[in-house]
Design a protein around this motif. Structure first.
Motif, PDB file in Angstrom:
ATOM      1  N   ASN A 199       0.804  -1.219   0.000  1.00 30.88           N
ATOM      2  CA  ASN A 199       0.000   0.000   0.000  1.00 30.88           C
ATOM      3  C   ASN A 199       0.841   1.274   0.000  1.00 30.88           C
ATOM      4  OD1 ASN A 199      -2.507   1.217  -0.162  1.00 30.88           O
ATOM      5  ND2 ASN A 199      -2.740   1.383   2.047  1.00 30.88           N
ATOM      6  N   VAL A 200       1.905   1.260  -0.798  1.00 28.95           N
ATOM      7  CA  VAL A 200       2.750   2.441  -0.956  1.00 28.95           C
ATOM      8  C   VAL A 200       2.120   3.359  -2.001  1.00 28.95           C
ATOM      9  CG1 VAL A 200       4.988   3.264  -1.761  1.00 28.95           C
ATOM     10  CG2 VAL A 200       4.849   1.235  -0.292  1.00 28.95           C
ATOM     11  N   LEU A 201       1.981   4.632  -1.655  1.00 32.18           N
ATOM     12  CA  LEU A 201       1.397   5.598  -2.585  1.00 32.18           C
ATOM     13  C   LEU A 201       2.430   6.210  -3.518  1.00 32.18           C
ATOM     14  CD1 LEU A 201      -0.990   7.563  -0.201  1.00 32.18           C
ATOM     15  CD2 LEU A 201      -1.635   5.845  -1.894  1.00 32.18           C
ATOM     16  N   ARG A 202       3.635   6.467  -2.982  1.00 34.16           N
ATOM     17  CA  ARG A 202       4.612   7.248  -3.748  1.00 34.16           C
ATOM     18  C   ARG A 202       6.014   6.820  -3.377  1.00 34.16           C
ATOM     19  NH1 ARG A 202       6.650  10.254  -7.326  1.00 34.16           N
ATOM     20  NH2 ARG A 202       6.515  12.529  -7.365  1.00 34.16           N
ATOM     21  N   VAL A 203       6.889   6.709  -4.376  1.00 30.47           N
ATOM     22  CA  VAL A 203       8.318   6.472  -4.169  1.00 30.47           C
ATOM     23  C   VAL A 203       9.065   7.428  -5.089  1.00 30.47           C
ATOM     24  CG1 VAL A 203      10.233   4.840  -4.297  1.00 30.47           C
ATOM     25  CG2 VAL A 203       7.969   4.036  -3.604  1.00 30.47           C
ATOM     26  N   LYS A 204      10.089   8.084  -4.574  1.00 29.42           N
ATOM     27  CA  LYS A 204      10.893   8.976  -5.410  1.00 29.42           C
ATOM     28  C   LYS A 204      12.304   9.032  -4.848  1.00 29.42           C
ATOM     29  CE  LYS A 204       8.949  12.932  -2.877  1.00 29.42           C
ATOM     30  NZ  LYS A 204       8.258  14.235  -2.997  1.00 29.42           N
ATOM     31  N   GLY A 205      13.279   9.174  -5.723  1.00 28.41           N
ATOM     32  CA  GLY A 205      14.649   9.253  -5.249  1.00 28.41           C
ATOM     33  C   GLY A 205      15.665   9.145  -6.368  1.00 28.41           C
TER      34      GLY A 205
ATOM     35  N   GLU B  55      29.519  16.442  -4.449  1.00 28.58           N
ATOM     36  CA  GLU B  55      28.631  16.704  -3.318  1.00 28.58           C
ATOM     37  C   GLU B  55      27.577  15.604  -3.147  1.00 28.58           C
ATOM     38  OE1 GLU B  55      29.404  18.888  -5.639  1.00 28.58           O
ATOM     39  OE2 GLU B  55      30.729  20.206  -4.469  1.00 28.58           O
ATOM     40  N   ASP B  56      27.212  14.931  -4.241  1.00 27.57           N
ATOM     41  CA  ASP B  56      26.194  13.880  -4.169  1.00 27.57           C
ATOM     42  C   ASP B  56      26.662  12.646  -3.410  1.00 27.57           C
ATOM     43  OD1 ASP B  56      24.371  15.340  -5.712  1.00 27.57           O
ATOM     44  OD2 ASP B  56      25.218  14.584  -7.583  1.00 27.57           O
ATOM     45  N   ASN B  57      27.976  12.377  -3.466  1.00 29.25           N
ATOM     46  CA  ASN B  57      28.543  11.178  -2.833  1.00 29.25           C
ATOM     47  C   ASN B  57      27.947   9.886  -3.384  1.00 29.25           C
ATOM     48  OD1 ASN B  57      30.246  12.631  -1.030  1.00 29.25           O
ATOM     49  ND2 ASN B  57      28.471  13.017   0.286  1.00 29.25           N
ATOM     50  N   ARG B  58      27.332   9.960  -4.561  1.00 27.81           N
ATOM     51  CA  ARG B  58      26.756   8.769  -5.209  1.00 27.81           C
ATOM     52  C   ARG B  58      25.904   7.955  -4.233  1.00 27.81           C
ATOM     53  NH1 ARG B  58      28.472   6.724 -10.176  1.00 27.81           N
ATOM     54  NH2 ARG B  58      29.919   8.081 -11.278  1.00 27.81           N
ATOM     55  N   ARG B  59      25.115   8.637  -3.439  1.00 30.01           N
ATOM     56  CA  ARG B  59      24.290   7.973  -2.431  1.00 30.01           C
ATOM     57  C   ARG B  59      22.917   7.661  -3.008  1.00 30.01           C
ATOM     58  NH1 ARG B  59      23.318  10.265   3.722  1.00 30.01           N
ATOM     59  NH2 ARG B  59      22.486   8.324   4.631  1.00 30.01           N
ATOM     60  N   SER B  60      22.506   6.408  -2.945  1.00 30.48           N
ATOM     61  CA  SER B  60      21.209   5.981  -3.462  1.00 30.48           C
ATOM     62  C   SER B  60      20.183   5.997  -2.337  1.00 30.48           C
ATOM     63  CB  SER B  60      21.304   4.564  -4.045  1.00 30.48           C
ATOM     64  OG  SER B  60      22.219   4.520  -5.118  1.00 30.48           O
ATOM     65  N   ARG B  61      19.154   6.858  -2.486  1.00 28.90           N
ATOM     66  CA  ARG B  61      18.154   6.999  -1.433  1.00 28.90           C
ATOM     67  C   ARG B  61      16.773   7.120  -2.071  1.00 28.90           C
ATOM     68  NH1 ARG B  61      19.591  11.277   3.065  1.00 28.90           N
ATOM     69  NH2 ARG B  61      18.904   9.604   4.437  1.00 28.90           N
ATOM     70  N   LEU B  62      15.799   6.473  -1.452  1.00 28.79           N
ATOM     71  CA  LEU B  62      14.419   6.526  -1.926  1.00 28.79           C
ATOM     72  C   LEU B  62      13.514   6.990  -0.789  1.00 28.79           C
ATOM     73  CD1 LEU B  62      14.159   3.140  -3.891  1.00 28.79           C
ATOM     74  CD2 LEU B  62      14.501   5.428  -4.853  1.00 28.79           C
ATOM     75  N   VAL B  63      12.650   7.957  -1.083  1.00 26.85           N
ATOM     76  CA  VAL B  63      11.610   8.383  -0.146  1.00 26.85           C
ATOM     77  C   VAL B  63      10.369   7.545  -0.427  1.00 26.85           C
ATOM     78  CG1 VAL B  63      10.109  10.267   0.594  1.00 26.85           C
ATOM     79  CG2 VAL B  63      12.497  10.736  -0.001  1.00 26.85           C
ATOM     80  N   VAL B  64       9.812   6.947   0.618  1.00 26.78           N
ATOM     81  CA  VAL B  64       8.614   6.112   0.504  1.00 26.78           C
ATOM     82  C   VAL B  64       7.482   6.805   1.267  1.00 26.78           C
ATOM     83  CG1 VAL B  64       7.581   3.869   0.987  1.00 26.78           C
ATOM     84  CG2 VAL B  64      10.000   4.017   0.338  1.00 26.78           C
ATOM     85  N   ILE B  65       6.345   6.985   0.618  1.00 26.93           N
ATOM     86  CA  ILE B  65       5.194   7.662   1.218  1.00 26.93           C
ATOM     87  C   ILE B  65       3.982   6.754   1.075  1.00 26.93           C
ATOM     88  CG2 ILE B  65       3.709   9.709   1.181  1.00 26.93           C
ATOM     89  CD1 ILE B  65       6.035  11.180  -0.221  1.00 26.93           C
ATOM     90  N   GLY B  66       3.226   6.625   2.159  1.00 30.07           N
ATOM     91  CA  GLY B  66       2.027   5.798   2.096  1.00 30.07           C
ATOM     92  C   GLY B  66       1.143   6.026   3.299  1.00 30.07           C
TER      93      GLY B  66
END
Length: 345
Positions: free
Chosen positions: A282-288, A319-330
């Protein structure tokens, strides 16, 4: 009443999660034709994905310092603490900005924000040029304001402590009620019948003569959206919403968190896992942003329910440090461990 030429016009861009607000604003930036713009981005989550998307445009008319991110909560709940200082920051810029765009979070109610423009310290300097509501065309065509509306309604029905009103629907209806123009996004993903259903769904909630503009990839001529001169703050009491009789409102029905993931090899496989998480949890949104092994460009991933889009937006920087991150909203009560297992494969 026309806005005073001495005040800086502001356009409020509102809309539900994943409707296409950031895509619309990015298109405005790319077609500003020299107009100096500034943006206030209201995030719902712990990292500023939407702001990063806009900062990645590299457009001279809206330099990075003209993009201010508010990540401390819904802008309509934190007007005094966050919005006014952000406005002060933008208005101090040299050269002076010509127009301010305000991208609200998907959960924000536009009316309390617009009412802040009535404050003497604000009204003397800025005016609300117009309120633009972006709505998800394919979701509306399927009878939902979000791609996973059935799951939201089922969970609410099982909770006896909640009333019978669906807060997601109320947010959607309040955004429509305050709009001066409605952008029907993703029109290229609907056939004629679907478009008719989406327009009919919007029509059920429009109390005033408001135009609906179909769009694809957020492409709308800026002259359609900017320069409306409506001084909305002087008319806001005529826009009736569900929360008019409430001193405050809450967004307790939603959760958001950030997941760090390792570098991936196959973007399509990650997209499949994101779609699975949306359907099962039941995840509404993922972005990253995500690092793809062997690629110098960062991958931008955005998902609305099980619909997932991804593309390389720009090269990684130091500056990004090649960091993989995802925001999860639900919905409140998201099973974070289960979602992390799905995304990890």
């Amino acid at each position: 009443m026309n806005a005073s030429v001495s005040r800086v016009p502001c356009t409020v861009v509102t809309g539900f999660l994943g409707a296409g607000k950031t895509t619309l604003i990015r298109n405005l930036l790319e077609n500003a034709k020299g107009k100096r713009l500034a943006i206030i981005v209201n995030e719902f989550g712990d990292i500023g994905i939407d702001g990063e998307i806009l900062k990645g445009c590299g457009i001279d008319s809206c330099p990075e310092e003209n993009i201010v991110e508010l990540a401390n909560g819904c802008i309509c709940c934190t007007v005094a603490d966050d919005f006014v200082p952000a406005l002060d920051q933008i208005l101090s810029r040299t050269p002076k900005v010509d127009h301010i765009l305000i991208e609200t979070s998907g959960l924000a109610l536009p009316k309390p924000l617009v009412q802040a423009f009535q404050w003497p310290s604000v009204k003397s300097r800025v005016t609300v040029d117009g309120v633009i509501a972006v709505v998800d065309g394919p979701a509306l065509a399927e009878g939902r304001v979000a791609s996973d509306m059935e799951a939201l309604q089922a969970q609410r029905a099982q909770d006896e402590s909640l009333d019978h009103d669906d807060p997601v629907e109320e947010v959607f209806e309040d955004q429509i009620a305050c709009a001066d123009l409605i952008i029907l996004s993703k029109s290229d993903l609907m056939d004629a019948a679907g478009s008719a259903r989406a327009n009919a769904a919007i029509g059920e909630h429009i109390a005033r003569a408001v135009k609906v503009v179909p769009t694809a990839q957020g492409k709308v001529d800026p002259s359609v959206l900017l320069g409306l001169g409506l001084a909305v703050e002087d008319d806001i009491e005529n826009r009736k919403t569900h929360h008019d009789d409430e001193l405050d409102h809450e967004h307790d029905d939603f959760d958001s968190f950030v997941i760090d993931i390792p570098s991936i090899a196959n973007p399509d496989e990650l997209a499949r896992r994101v779609a699975t998480a949306a359907e099962q949890e039941n995840v509404l949104r993922v972005k990253g942003f995500v690092e793809v092994g062997g690629k110098p460009m960062r991958l931008l991933l955005q998902a609305v329910g099980p619909r997932v889009n991804h593309y390389y937006d720009r090269a990684w920087t130091a500056e990004d440090n090649r960091r993989s991150r995802l925001v999860v909203i639900g919905l409140k009560g998201l099973n974070r461990p289960a979602i992390e297992r799905i995304l990890a494969g």
